[in-house]
Design a protein around this motif. Structure first.
Motif, PDB file in Angstrom:
ATOM      1  N   ASP A   1       4.910  -4.156  -9.904  1.00 16.21           N
ATOM      2  CA  ASP A   1       6.130  -4.808  -9.954  1.00 16.21           C
ATOM      3  C   ASP A   1       7.025  -4.599 -10.316  1.00 16.21           C
ATOM      4  OD1 ASP A   1       7.974  -5.195  -7.655  1.00 16.21           O
ATOM      5  OD2 ASP A   1       7.775  -7.636  -8.086  1.00 16.21           O
ATOM      6  N   ILE A   2       7.243  -3.600 -11.343  1.00 12.95           N
ATOM      7  CA  ILE A   2       8.059  -3.280 -12.304  1.00 12.95           C
ATOM      8  C   ILE A   2       9.283  -2.310 -11.826  1.00 12.95           C
ATOM      9  CG2 ILE A   2       8.998  -1.560 -14.862  1.00 12.95           C
ATOM     10  CD1 ILE A   2       6.376  -3.972 -14.675  1.00 12.95           C
ATOM     11  N   GLY A   3      10.329  -3.348 -12.326  1.00 14.17           N
ATOM     12  CA  GLY A   3      11.858  -2.506 -11.735  1.00 14.17           C
ATOM     13  C   GLY A   3      12.665  -2.035 -13.056  1.00 14.17           C
ATOM     14  N   LEU A   4      13.538  -1.401 -13.044  1.00 20.22           N
ATOM     15  CA  LEU A   4      14.262  -0.780 -14.423  1.00 20.22           C
ATOM     16  C   LEU A   4      15.835  -0.857 -14.022  1.00 20.22           C
ATOM     17  CD1 LEU A   4      14.040  -0.692 -17.168  1.00 20.22           C
ATOM     18  CD2 LEU A   4      13.525   1.947 -16.162  1.00 20.22           C
TER      19      LEU A   4
ATOM     20  N   GLY B   1      10.391  -7.822 -13.932  1.00 16.35           N
ATOM     21  CA  GLY B   1       8.586  -7.713 -14.851  1.00 16.35           C
ATOM     22  C   GLY B   1       8.594  -7.959 -15.759  1.00 16.35           C
ATOM     23  N   ASN B   2       7.448  -8.131 -15.821  1.00 16.47           N
ATOM     24  CA  ASN B   2       6.544  -7.439 -17.187  1.00 16.47           C
ATOM     25  C   ASN B   2       5.937  -6.334 -18.230  1.00 16.47           C
ATOM     26  OD1 ASN B   2       4.288  -7.832 -19.777  1.00 16.47           O
ATOM     27  ND2 ASN B   2       3.643  -9.719 -18.100  1.00 16.47           N
TER      28      ASN B   2
ATOM     29  N   THR C   1       0.620  -1.502  -0.081  1.00 16.42           N
ATOM     30  CA  THR C   1      -0.015  -0.379  -0.177  1.00 16.42           C
ATOM     31  C   THR C   1       0.932   1.006   0.048  1.00 16.42           C
ATOM     32  OG1 THR C   1      -2.021  -1.018   1.320  1.00 16.42           O
ATOM     33  CG2 THR C   1      -1.911   2.099   0.713  1.00 16.42           C
ATOM     34  N   ASN C   2       1.700   0.969   1.056  1.00 19.03           N
ATOM     35  CA  ASN C   2       3.047   2.668   0.688  1.00 19.03           C
ATOM     36  C   ASN C   2       4.261   2.389  -0.278  1.00 19.03           C
ATOM     37  OD1 ASN C   2       2.095   3.188   3.626  1.00 19.03           O
ATOM     38  ND2 ASN C   2       3.683   2.200   4.486  1.00 19.03           N
ATOM     39  N   LEU C   3       3.517   1.775  -0.555  1.00 16.67           N
ATOM     40  CA  LEU C   3       4.726   1.251  -2.100  1.00 16.67           C
ATOM     41  C   LEU C   3       4.340   2.186  -3.511  1.00 16.67           C
ATOM     42  CD1 LEU C   3       6.699  -1.880  -2.555  1.00 16.67           C
ATOM     43  CD2 LEU C   3       7.580   0.905  -2.326  1.00 16.67           C
ATOM     44  N   LEU C   4       2.522   2.218  -3.268  1.00 12.83           N
ATOM     45  CA  LEU C   4       1.282   2.669  -4.374  1.00 12.83           C
ATOM     46  C   LEU C   4       1.563   4.273  -3.688  1.00 12.83           C
ATOM     47  CD1 LEU C   4      -0.902  -0.100  -4.825  1.00 12.83           C
ATOM     48  CD2 LEU C   4       0.358   0.096  -6.147  1.00 12.83           C
ATOM     49  N   LEU C   5       1.645   4.509  -2.553  1.00 10.52           N
ATOM     50  CA  LEU C   5       1.117   5.787  -2.172  1.00 10.52           C
ATOM     51  C   LEU C   5       3.062   6.442  -2.837  1.00 10.52           C
ATOM     52  CD1 LEU C   5       0.421   7.552  -0.895  1.00 10.52           C
ATOM     53  CD2 LEU C   5       1.001   7.822   1.199  1.00 10.52           C
ATOM     54  N   LEU C   6       3.758   5.823  -2.598  1.00  7.86           N
ATOM     55  CA  LEU C   6       4.586   6.574  -3.000  1.00  7.86           C
ATOM     56  C   LEU C   6       5.022   6.786  -4.542  1.00  7.86           C
ATOM     57  CD1 LEU C   6       6.829   7.601  -2.132  1.00  7.86           C
ATOM     58  CD2 LEU C   6       8.162   5.462  -1.708  1.00  7.86           C
TER      59      LEU C   6
ATOM     60  N   GLY D   1      20.018  -0.560  -4.796  1.00  6.48           N
ATOM     61  CA  GLY D   1      19.963  -1.583  -5.181  1.00  6.48           C
ATOM     62  C   GLY D   1      18.803  -1.652  -5.562  1.00  6.48           C
ATOM     63  N   ASN D   2      17.336  -1.106  -5.364  1.00  6.24           N
ATOM     64  CA  ASN D   2      16.011  -1.027  -5.543  1.00  6.24           C
ATOM     65  C   ASN D   2      15.541  -0.472  -7.254  1.00  6.24           C
ATOM     66  OD1 ASN D   2      12.747   0.018  -5.719  1.00  6.24           O
ATOM     67  ND2 ASN D   2      13.300  -0.890  -3.602  1.00  6.24           N
ATOM     68  N   LEU D   3      15.438  -1.302  -7.505  1.00  7.93           N
ATOM     69  CA  LEU D   3      15.398  -0.696  -9.071  1.00  7.93           C
ATOM     70  C   LEU D   3      13.950  -0.026  -8.752  1.00  7.93           C
ATOM     71  CD1 LEU D   3      16.342  -4.265 -10.642  1.00  7.93           C
ATOM     72  CD2 LEU D   3      17.856  -2.520  -9.881  1.00  7.93           C
ATOM     73  N   ASN D   4      13.207  -0.816  -8.588  1.00 15.13           N
ATOM     74  CA  ASN D   4      11.361  -0.129  -8.853  1.00 15.13           C
ATOM     75  C   ASN D   4      10.756   1.755  -8.661  1.00 15.13           C
ATOM     76  OD1 ASN D   4      11.258  -2.798  -6.522  1.00 15.13           O
ATOM     77  ND2 ASN D   4       9.274  -2.943  -7.926  1.00 15.13           N
ATOM     78  N   PHE D   5      11.866   2.190  -8.075  1.00 12.37           N
ATOM     79  CA  PHE D   5      10.803   3.352  -8.007  1.00 12.37           C
ATOM     80  C   PHE D   5      12.311   4.418  -8.921  1.00 12.37           C
ATOM     81  CE2 PHE D   5      12.245   2.425  -3.472  1.00 12.37           C
ATOM     82  CZ  PHE D   5      10.941   2.603  -2.583  1.00 12.37           C
TER      83      PHE D   5
END
Length: 630
Positions: free
Chosen positions: A582-585, A600-601, A463-468, A499-503
């Motif tokens: 849950d996409i990373g780059l 991810g996809n 939930t917090n990740l969606l908000l972020l 190391g976090n690719l989602n942001f």
């Protein structure tokens, strides 16, 4: 130094063979090259033509002064050529040019050389001096004319400033700061003197700002004339009548400009809300955001270049292309990864800190800032890789900048005899030493904070990740390249480094939406955009595809009330969906170039961007009104 120390017999052409502008440039350059004054003839020619592309150096009255300052010059020099018949040099007055002085200044030309070159430019404003040169029949006669003029100039007594009822100030400047800057200054000063007007002229030349206007002079001035083709500090003139014209106007229309200034025939300058005023730029005590952005903007090439090279290494090599033990090991991919990751990315934080510090304390702040930034990423808590990362780099930059100012202030008590070694010895030793000691002491706790923050962000619930994602995506569209956009992007880089690719995936999606959305909206809602906007919309497709958010700025500037909210909503949607999927780059920049590096996809990532684009495009289309007809 005399002009004839730079102009020798082997750089004089009594009668040019050339008949056109391009051929006279080649003939003068060849003469310089034959005399051994150039390192690279072709590179010097490129520099000359680059200057000509900005504005012709055929200043009129039969004179042309092509010039350039470049490392392609081995020895500062002047080449003189004369054409009795005259050559069409595209002069400002439309008349043929007869006298040609090509000025070649080296990248490291000292102040004496630059002052000599500028003195020649001033002499050419004297009609009698030009007439004598036009009538000279030999090298020796040319040397005598120039030497006599320099002798006459040195014997002239300083003229008393005319006292008039009005005070007018002027600033001159040109891109290279060698010729036009000083010619315009002389024309304005001499014309003002003849008119009985108080005039002080500040020159922004290659040797820096000379005769700088003071705050008291600006306060008492009736009007200011800016005759310049280069950036001038203008916020200091806020509230004054300011006339802004090309530098050529200062040379050819000094009387008209002065008459306009006397009548205050110019708008009152309102300022541009930037922090490039004296207090911010010269004292180094204000402008926090300016210093930060100086670091971020200089860091970005390392981020973009390094990040895309890392991305390409995976694109070419697939999974584990840089692991020699893997069957997918690829030497070329390993090289790209080494260049991008082990070198370009490694320099990001030191460069950030170095340029923050140099923005605060000028050049002396750069070295301590770089060293402190390096300490930030290499000296942390045992077992923690990367030290204190971006957090430490930011602190290192400001620490180094302000400590350097303190060092410079403390060393002011030294006798003048020490001035020569301050910048090369005392400033570096004390500023690097003090900053380094403090960074070594504070970096371990900073590392603990930084790694804890990274772990907390990575451990946030869905939930917090969606908000972020919603917040980060929306931030990318609020000012499209401004401070809010850069704050979100810098945060994404910091998390990618951790190391976090989602942001960074959410941020890139949010940043691609604005130009894509305005482009799509101009295509669908044709009757709501001008012809110019529809043309700009076509290029915005490409800009958005390559993650250049600034492509939407012209639309936002024209109609901020409707455009910005529309774009923020779509970008926020794109950022939220990216987190939801849950996409990373792996890459921090590139747009479609790095599509193959999606974690991810990839189709879901494309869906997030397309959805955000559609949302913004249709909201904008509904909010915009039809163009008035007729």
């Amino acid at each position: 130094m005399n002009i004839t120390d730079l102009l020798k017999k082997d750089t004089i052409i009594i009668e040019l063979e050339s008949k056109t502008k391009s051929s006279v440039i080649d003939e003068l350059i060849n003469k310089l090259n034959e005399a051994g004054r150039l390192n690279d003839k072709e590179v010097f020619k490129e520099a000359i033509l680059e200057r000509e592309s900005q504005s012709t150096t055929g200043i009129g009255e039969g004179i042309a002064i092509p010039h350039a300052k470049t490392a392609a010059v081995k020895t500062p020099a002047i080449v003189f050529g004369r054409s009795t018949k005259g050559i069409d040099y595209e002069s400002l007055d439309g008349q043929p040019s007869h006298l040609f002085f090509m000025i070649a200044a080296s990248e490291g030309a000292n102040q004496t050389h630059l002052e000599t070159l500028s003195r020649l430019s001033s002499f050419l404003m004297d009609d009698k001096f030009r007439q004598k040169l036009e009538g000279a029949t030999s090298d020796d006669e040319i040397f005598k004319i120039i030497n006599d003029k320099e002798q006459e100039d040195s014997e002239e007594q300083p003229e008393q400033e005319e006292k008039g009822t009005q005070t007018i100030l002027a600033v001159t400047g040109c891109p290279t700061g060698i010729a036009h800057t000083y010619m315009a200054a002389d024309k304005l000063k001499n014309t003002a003197r003849d008119m009985g007007i108080n005039m002080k002229v500040e020159t922004n030349g290659s040797g820096g700002v000379k005769n700088r206007l003071t705050a008291e002079e600006i306060e008492s001035a009736d009007a200011i004339i800016i005759a310049a083709d280069t950036k001038i500090e203008t916020n200091r003139f806020k509230g004054k009548h300011v006339i802004q014209v090309p530098v050529a106007k200062g040379i050819h229309e000094p009387k008209q400009l002065i008459e306009r200034a006397m009548k205050k025939d110019a708008p009152i300058y309102q300022g541009d809300d930037s922090s490039n005023n004296d207090s911010a730029d010269h004292k180094g005590r204000t402008g926090f955001y300016k210093h930060l952005m100086n670091g971020v903007s200089n860091m970005l090439p390392f981020v973009v270049g390094g990040g895309i090279l890392i991305a390409l290494s995976f694109l070419f090599g697939g999974i584990n292309p840089t692991d020699p033990t893997s069957e997918n090991y690829n030497l070329f991919s390993d090289m790209l990864n080494t260049i991008g990751g082990a070198n370009a990315f490694y320099l990001m934080v030191p460069v950030l800190a170095g340029f923050i510090a140099s923005s605060i304390a000028d050049r002396p702040g750069f070295a301590p800032g770089m060293v402190a930034g390096l300490i930030a990423i290499t000296s942390g808590v045992e077992g923690a890789s990367g030290g204190s990362g971006f957090l430490g780099g930011l602190i290192a930059g400001f620490l180094a900048g302000y400590l350097t100012i303190l060092v410079k202030k403390a060393l002011e008590v030294l006798p003048a005899a020490f001035d020569g070694i301050k910048t090369v010895l005392l400033y570096p030793v004390f500023s690097i030493g003090l900053t380094g000691v403090i960074m070594l002491l504070i970096n371990p706790p900073l590392t603990t904070i930084y790694t804890g923050l990274s772990s907390w962000l990575q451990g946030m619930g869905d939930t917090n990740l969606l908000l972020l994602g919603l917040i980060l995506g929306g931030m990318m569209a609020i000012d499209m390249g401004g401070p809010i956009n850069k704050a979100a992007y810098t945060f994404g880089i910091a998390m990618l480094d951790a190391g976090n690719l989602n942001f960074i995936a959410a941020i890139m999606a949010g940043g691609m939406v604005p130009p894509l959305a305005v482009a799509l909206s101009t295509t669908i809602f044709k009757n709501k955009f001008t012809k110019e906007e529809k043309e700009a919309g076509k290029s915005a497709y490409a800009l958005g595809a390559f993650f250049i958010t600034e492509g939407a700025i012209p639309f936002a500037a024209a109609d901020p009330g409707r455009v910005i909210p529309s774009l923020v909503i779509g970008s926020a949607v794109a950022g939220t969906l990216t987190m939801l999927f849950d996409i990373g780059l792996r890459a921090p920049h590139g747009g479609i170039v790095v599509a193959g590096l999606v974690e991810g996809n990839p189709l879901l990532y494309l869906l997030a961007i397309v959805t955000g684009t559609l949302v913004s495009a249709f909201i904008l289309g509904f909010l915009k009104k039809d163009l008035e007809k007729g």
